[in-house]
Each structure stands twice: as structure tokens, then as C-alpha cells.
Write an enzyme that holds these catalytic residues in place. Structure first.
Site: not given
Length: 180
Positions: A13, A74, A147
Site C-alpha cells: 500500500d 495498489e 495502511d
């Protein structure tokens, strides 16, 4: 014949201030296992180049220590804050390069794809994603901050979607062999 493979995925992330890293191992239809999770942080007031060096070193270390079969990052999407998008894109690039140098395949998923895979709802909020990650991995405590949970959700999504892609590839190959 469709085979199901055990796969180890590093979920990333990306972010310049906080980068979530999570490793999950498993296969579709079987219990997924948490291998490791953490959030790498850099000081917002530090020079960008040094912050990127810190993130690059952390990514390299995680790849070396955990030897993932796949890296899931991501996908960067447009936000109103250009500075945030820049940092996110820069750290995404670091992850892509680090994996490519090792010959590790990379997949990118949008936040909506990850939310839909993990919760069944592409518009799920952070709490819903964290709750499902906790349940799916049978954790006794919720991964924090968000996160960390998001990195694990990315890895889970990649395990499930990767297995589906392999099944499709095997089915197509079987059809192709049969038509010859």
C-alpha cells in the site's frame, strides 16, 4: 485439470509518509496465513530523496526476507492532492522496479477491486476492510494502522484473483490443445 497453487504475495500500500507492507500465503478455498505485516514510515519534513531511499531499502529488505511469488501494488488513482499522488506514484514505482529486478511478477489493483474482493463491496470503508482482513486471516487483533490492513487486503486480493487467472489460462490451454 485445474490445479490450485500455494502462493506467497507481498502486498504494498504505497505512500511516502506511510507504506503498508503485508505478506500473505495461501490458495483459493483454503485458509490464508499472515506471514508478516508492517508500516514503513518517513518524516514528512525530510528531503524527498532520503524518504524514497528509506522506502526503497525497506522494499528490498522485504523482498529478500520473504521471497514472495508475486507482488501486489495498489494502483495509483487521481486524487485532489497532487503532492499525495506524486509520493504514492513514486513509492509504487520503487516497488515495481524492486520486484522486476528479481524477476517477480507484479499485479496492480485499484482500491475498489481490493475492497470488492475482500468485502464483496467495492465501496467498503476502511473499517469494513480491516474487519474482513482480520476475519479472513483469523487474527486475534486488527492490523493497524489502515495502511497495514490495506497491504494485507491487496495480498489477499492477489491470491484469489491470481488463482482465478491461472484457472482461466489452464482452461484456455486445454481447449486449445483439444482443438488441434
Amino acid at each position: 485439470m485445474v490445479r490450485s497453487y500455494q502462493v506467497r504475495v507481498l502486498g504494498v500500500d504505497p505512500g511516502l509518509t506511510r507504506c503498508g507492507l503485508g505478506v500473505v500465503e495461501g490458495q483459493v478455498g483454503r485458509q490464508l496465513h499472515l506471514i508478516d505485516v508492517d508500516v514503513v514510515r518517513t518524516a514528512a519534513d525530510a528531503p524527498v530523496a532520503l524518504r524514497l531511499c528509506r522506502m526503497a531499502a525497506a522494499l528490498e529488505e522485504w523482498l529478500d526476507v520473504h521471497s514472495p511469488d508475486l507482488v501486489a501494488v495498489e494502483r495509483v488513482f487521481a486524487q485532489h492532492n497532487v503532492k499525495t499522488v506524486m509520493g504514492t506514484a513514486q513509492v509504487s514505482g520503487l516497488a515495481l522496479v524492486a520486484a522486476a529486478r528479481r524477476g517477480i511478477p507484479v499485479v496492480c489493483h485499484t482500491p475498489s477491486e481490493v475492497k470488492a474482493a475482500v468485502t464483496g463491496n467495492g465501496r467498503a470503508d476502511k473499517a469494513q476492510v480491516t474487519s474482513m482482513v482480520t476475519k479472513l486471516l483469523k487474527l486475534t487483533t486488527r492490523p493497524t494502522p489502515a495502511d497495514a490492513s490495506d497491504a494485507l487486503a491487496l495480498a489477499i486480493c492477489a491470491v484469489w484473483r491470481g488463482a482465478a487467472s491461472r484457472r482461466l489460462e489452464e482452461a484456455l490451454a486445454s481447449i486449445e490443445r483439444g482443438s488441434r
